[in-house]
Design a protein around this motif. Sequence first.
Motif, PDB file in Angstrom:
ATOM      1  N   UNK A 191       2.927   4.123  14.610  1.00  0.00           N
ATOM      2  CA  UNK A 191       4.209   4.682  14.238  1.00  0.00           C
ATOM      3  C   UNK A 191       4.643   3.248  13.430  1.00  0.00           C
ATOM      4  N   UNK A 192       4.339   2.424  13.652  1.00  0.00           N
ATOM      5  CA  UNK A 192       4.897   0.398  12.789  1.00  0.00           C
ATOM      6  C   UNK A 192       4.155   0.925  11.559  1.00  0.00           C
ATOM      7  N   UNK A 193       2.399   1.248  11.564  1.00  0.00           N
ATOM      8  CA  UNK A 193       1.658   1.524  10.531  1.00  0.00           C
ATOM      9  C   UNK A 193       2.234   2.573   9.614  1.00  0.00           C
ATOM     10  N   UNK A 194       2.515   3.328   9.853  1.00  0.00           N
ATOM     11  CA  UNK A 194       2.964   4.719   8.976  1.00  0.00           C
ATOM     12  C   UNK A 194       4.069   4.345   8.342  1.00  0.00           C
ATOM     13  N   UNK A 195       4.974   4.097   9.096  1.00  0.00           N
ATOM     14  CA  UNK A 195       6.258   3.759   8.632  1.00  0.00           C
ATOM     15  C   UNK A 195       6.195   2.580   7.153  1.00  0.00           C
ATOM     16  N   UNK A 196       5.313   1.709   7.629  1.00  0.00           N
ATOM     17  CA  UNK A 196       4.916   0.502   6.549  1.00  0.00           C
ATOM     18  C   UNK A 196       4.413   0.748   5.189  1.00  0.00           C
ATOM     19  N   UNK A 197       3.618   2.119   5.439  1.00  0.00           N
ATOM     20  CA  UNK A 197       3.141   2.337   4.653  1.00  0.00           C
ATOM     21  C   UNK A 197       2.704   3.979   4.202  1.00  0.00           C
ATOM     22  N   UNK A 198       4.103   4.145   4.689  1.00  0.00           N
ATOM     23  CA  UNK A 198       5.472   5.059   3.970  1.00  0.00           C
ATOM     24  C   UNK A 198       6.221   4.420   2.652  1.00  0.00           C
ATOM     25  N   UNK A 199       6.734   2.916   2.843  1.00  0.00           N
ATOM     26  CA  UNK A 199       6.928   2.075   2.949  1.00  0.00           C
ATOM     27  C   UNK A 199       7.205   2.293   1.677  1.00  0.00           C
ATOM     28  N   UNK A 200       5.853   1.314   1.856  1.00  0.00           N
ATOM     29  CA  UNK A 200       5.198   0.941   1.073  1.00  0.00           C
ATOM     30  C   UNK A 200       4.838   1.947  -0.248  1.00  0.00           C
ATOM     31  N   UNK A 201       4.229   2.895   0.051  1.00  0.00           N
ATOM     32  CA  UNK A 201       3.430   4.128  -0.771  1.00  0.00           C
ATOM     33  C   UNK A 201       5.142   4.033  -1.413  1.00  0.00           C
ATOM     34  N   UNK A 202       6.054   4.497  -0.973  1.00  0.00           N
ATOM     35  CA  UNK A 202       7.355   5.167  -1.709  1.00  0.00           C
ATOM     36  C   UNK A 202       7.917   3.756  -3.108  1.00  0.00           C
ATOM     37  N   UNK A 203       7.504   2.731  -2.677  1.00  0.00           N
ATOM     38  CA  UNK A 203       8.394   1.301  -3.497  1.00  0.00           C
ATOM     39  C   UNK A 203       6.697   2.189  -4.289  1.00  0.00           C
ATOM     40  N   UNK A 204       5.615   2.015  -4.406  1.00  0.00           N
ATOM     41  CA  UNK A 204       5.121   2.290  -5.350  1.00  0.00           C
ATOM     42  C   UNK A 204       4.765   3.051  -6.064  1.00  0.00           C
ATOM     43  N   UNK A 205       5.620   4.150  -5.739  1.00  0.00           N
ATOM     44  CA  UNK A 205       4.910   5.346  -6.757  1.00  0.00           C
ATOM     45  C   UNK A 205       6.272   5.346  -7.291  1.00  0.00           C
ATOM     46  N   UNK A 206       7.473   4.692  -7.012  1.00  0.00           N
ATOM     47  CA  UNK A 206       8.746   4.979  -8.048  1.00  0.00           C
ATOM     48  C   UNK A 206       8.574   3.282  -8.893  1.00  0.00           C
ATOM     49  N   UNK A 207       7.024   2.454  -8.708  1.00  0.00           N
ATOM     50  CA  UNK A 207       7.319   1.195  -9.621  1.00  0.00           C
ATOM     51  C   UNK A 207       7.836   1.202 -11.096  1.00  0.00           C
ATOM     52  N   UNK A 208       6.670   2.303 -11.825  1.00  0.00           N
ATOM     53  CA  UNK A 208       7.047   2.378 -12.764  1.00  0.00           C
ATOM     54  C   UNK A 208       8.359   2.588 -13.503  1.00  0.00           C
ATOM     55  N   UNK A 209       9.015   3.841 -12.850  1.00  0.00           N
ATOM     56  CA  UNK A 209      10.323   4.343 -12.705  1.00  0.00           C
ATOM     57  C   UNK A 209      11.449   2.956 -12.955  1.00  0.00           C
TER      58      UNK A 209
END
Length: 93
Positions: free
Chosen positions: A32-50
């Motif tokens: 669960x901890x890994x899932x939240x951490x990776x989803x949050x990091x992925x969300x920021x990475x996806x929106x990074x260019x914007x």
Amino acid sequence: CLLVLTVMYFVDIFLSEKIINPVLQPMFWIATGLLFYNLGSLGYSVAFDYILANRKDIDAKLFKMITQYLIYVLYSCIIIALLLTRKNESRLR
């Protein structure tokens, strides 16, 4: 890679024929901890260019804040898992 593995773990739990309470399993909390951490990091990475193109996070305060809270969640889940492991070990004695 960790995101895929954690999702596979959750799918395995939900499709398992054994009836267990996953909240009492230490591995559930780590996943669960890994899932939240990776989803949050992925969300920021996806929106990074914007974010970069629109100058929304010039001094990286948003990135630092998101990362800090995600780490809090991850470490809290790991602590819960360690406490459950300790509790399960004392039950076996």
